[in-house]
Motif scaffolding. Structure first.
Motif, PDB file in Angstrom:
ATOM      1  N   LEU A   1       0.822  -1.204   0.000  1.00 53.85           N
ATOM      2  CA  LEU A   1       0.000   0.000   0.000  1.00 53.85           C
ATOM      3  C   LEU A   1       0.861   1.261   0.000  1.00 53.85           C
ATOM      4  O   LEU A   1       0.504   2.264  -0.613  1.00 53.85           O
ATOM      5  N   ARG A   2       2.007   1.207   0.667  1.00 49.23           N
ATOM      6  CA  ARG A   2       2.922   2.362   0.673  1.00 49.23           C
ATOM      7  C   ARG A   2       3.447   2.626  -0.730  1.00 49.23           C
ATOM      8  O   ARG A   2       3.482   3.767  -1.192  1.00 49.23           O
ATOM      9  N   LEU A   3       3.849   1.568  -1.418  1.00 49.23           N
ATOM     10  CA  LEU A   3       4.344   1.734  -2.783  1.00 49.23           C
ATOM     11  C   LEU A   3       3.234   2.200  -3.718  1.00 49.23           C
ATOM     12  O   LEU A   3       3.453   3.047  -4.586  1.00 49.23           O
ATOM     13  N   ALA A   4       2.039   1.656  -3.545  1.00 47.66           N
ATOM     14  CA  ALA A   4       0.907   2.073  -4.372  1.00 47.66           C
ATOM     15  C   ALA A   4       0.581   3.542  -4.123  1.00 47.66           C
ATOM     16  O   ALA A   4       0.257   4.280  -5.055  1.00 47.66           O
ATOM     17  N   GLU A   5       0.675   3.973  -2.891  1.00 46.79           N
ATOM     18  CA  GLU A   5       0.412   5.369  -2.548  1.00 46.79           C
ATOM     19  C   GLU A   5       1.464   6.285  -3.165  1.00 46.79           C
ATOM     20  O   GLU A   5       1.157   7.373  -3.644  1.00 46.79           O
TER      21      GLU A   5
ATOM     22  N   VAL B   1       3.233   5.803  -5.924  1.00 52.35           N
ATOM     23  CA  VAL B   1       3.198   5.877  -7.382  1.00 52.35           C
ATOM     24  C   VAL B   1       1.813   6.168  -7.930  1.00 52.35           C
ATOM     25  O   VAL B   1       1.632   6.212  -9.153  1.00 52.35           O
ATOM     26  N   SER B   2       0.833   6.398  -7.056  1.00 51.37           N
ATOM     27  CA  SER B   2      -0.531   6.633  -7.531  1.00 51.37           C
ATOM     28  C   SER B   2      -0.614   7.970  -8.256  1.00 51.37           C
ATOM     29  O   SER B   2       0.174   8.885  -8.042  1.00 51.37           O
ATOM     30  N   LEU B   3      -1.608   8.039  -9.127  1.00 56.79           N
ATOM     31  CA  LEU B   3      -1.850   9.269  -9.871  1.00 56.79           C
ATOM     32  C   LEU B   3      -2.397  10.333  -8.943  1.00 56.79           C
ATOM     33  O   LEU B   3      -2.929  10.031  -7.879  1.00 56.79           O
ATOM     34  N   PRO B   4      -2.303  11.587  -9.336  1.00 58.51           N
ATOM     35  CA  PRO B   4      -2.900  12.645  -8.514  1.00 58.51           C
ATOM     36  C   PRO B   4      -4.391  12.408  -8.351  1.00 58.51           C
ATOM     37  O   PRO B   4      -5.008  11.690  -9.139  1.00 58.51           O
ATOM     38  N   SER B   5      -4.965  13.040  -7.350  1.00 63.68           N
ATOM     39  CA  SER B   5      -6.393  12.847  -7.091  1.00 63.68           C
ATOM     40  C   SER B   5      -7.206  13.358  -8.276  1.00 63.68           C
ATOM     41  O   SER B   5      -6.744  14.129  -9.097  1.00 63.68           O
ATOM     42  N   SER B   6      -8.452  12.931  -8.354  1.00 63.82           N
ATOM     43  CA  SER B   6      -9.302  13.293  -9.479  1.00 63.82           C
ATOM     44  C   SER B   6      -9.537  14.798  -9.534  1.00 63.82           C
ATOM     45  O   SER B   6      -9.841  15.338 -10.577  1.00 63.82           O
ATOM     46  N   GLN B   7      -9.398  15.492  -8.429  1.00 61.54           N
ATOM     47  CA  GLN B   7      -9.558  16.941  -8.422  1.00 61.54           C
ATOM     48  C   GLN B   7      -8.412  17.621  -9.157  1.00 61.54           C
ATOM     49  O   GLN B   7      -8.583  18.684  -9.728  1.00 61.54           O
ATOM     50  N   ASP B   8      -7.233  17.008  -9.144  1.00 62.68           N
ATOM     51  CA  ASP B   8      -6.076  17.598  -9.777  1.00 62.68           C
ATOM     52  C   ASP B   8      -6.017  17.316 -11.272  1.00 62.68           C
ATOM     53  O   ASP B   8      -5.342  18.005 -12.005  1.00 62.68           O
ATOM     54  N   ARG B   9      -6.707  16.272 -11.715  1.00 65.98           N
ATOM     55  CA  ARG B   9      -6.658  15.884 -13.123  1.00 65.98           C
ATOM     56  C   ARG B   9      -7.700  16.652 -13.914  1.00 65.98           C
ATOM     57  O   ARG B   9      -8.808  16.878 -13.456  1.00 65.98           O
ATOM     58  N   THR B  10      -7.340  17.021 -15.109  1.00 62.78           N
ATOM     59  CA  THR B  10      -8.301  17.673 -15.990  1.00 62.78           C
ATOM     60  C   THR B  10      -8.543  16.773 -17.185  1.00 62.78           C
ATOM     61  O   THR B  10      -7.644  16.088 -17.659  1.00 62.78           O
ATOM     62  N   VAL B  11      -9.762  16.770 -17.666  1.00 61.05           N
ATOM     63  CA  VAL B  11     -10.132  15.955 -18.817  1.00 61.05           C
ATOM     64  C   VAL B  11     -10.073  16.859 -20.041  1.00 61.05           C
ATOM     65  O   VAL B  11     -10.662  17.935 -20.047  1.00 61.05           O
ATOM     66  N   PRO B  12      -9.353  16.437 -21.084  1.00 67.40           N
ATOM     67  CA  PRO B  12      -9.303  17.249 -22.296  1.00 67.40           C
ATOM     68  C   PRO B  12     -10.692  17.423 -22.893  1.00 67.40           C
ATOM     69  O   PRO B  12     -11.560  16.560 -22.757  1.00 67.40           O
TER      70      PRO B  12
END
Length: 94
Positions: free
Chosen positions: A67-71, A73-84
């Motif tokens: 879980l530490r490794l997954a945390e 390397v995880s992608l930014p939260s959905s709030q930080d991502r923008t959809v083209p």
């Protein structure tokens, strides 16, 4: 420059939960919960305290590091991502 100064900028921001005024990383609490569930399940199935303790300790350590490794390397939260705007999930008018 000390080691702490050089690595301070490379640390990742972990999700935390405030417990008694101390921030705990969520992955640690999840790993402990998995360990308790494995302990109770192994104790119920085998009725052997040794098997339950050793099995849950192994699973807890594996979950802790996984879980530490997954945390990390995880992608930014959905709030930080923008959809083209041309992405299929973007609603279109018409």
């Amino acid at each position: 420059m000390s080691h702490a100064e050089t690595t301070a900028g490379t640390r990742t921001r972990l999700r935390t939960v405030d417990i008694a005024g101390t921030p705990w990383p969520v992955y640690k609490l999840e790993a402990l919960a998995v360990g308790v569930l494995v302990f109770l399940g192994a104790l119920t199935l085998t009725t052997s305290l040794q098997v339950a303790v050793l099995g849950s300790a192994c699973v807890t350590v594996l979950a802790w590091w996984s879980l530490r490794l997954a945390e990390a390397v995880s992608l930014p939260s959905s709030q930080d991502r923008t959809v083209p705007s041309n992405h299929p999930s973007t609603p279109t008018s018409g």
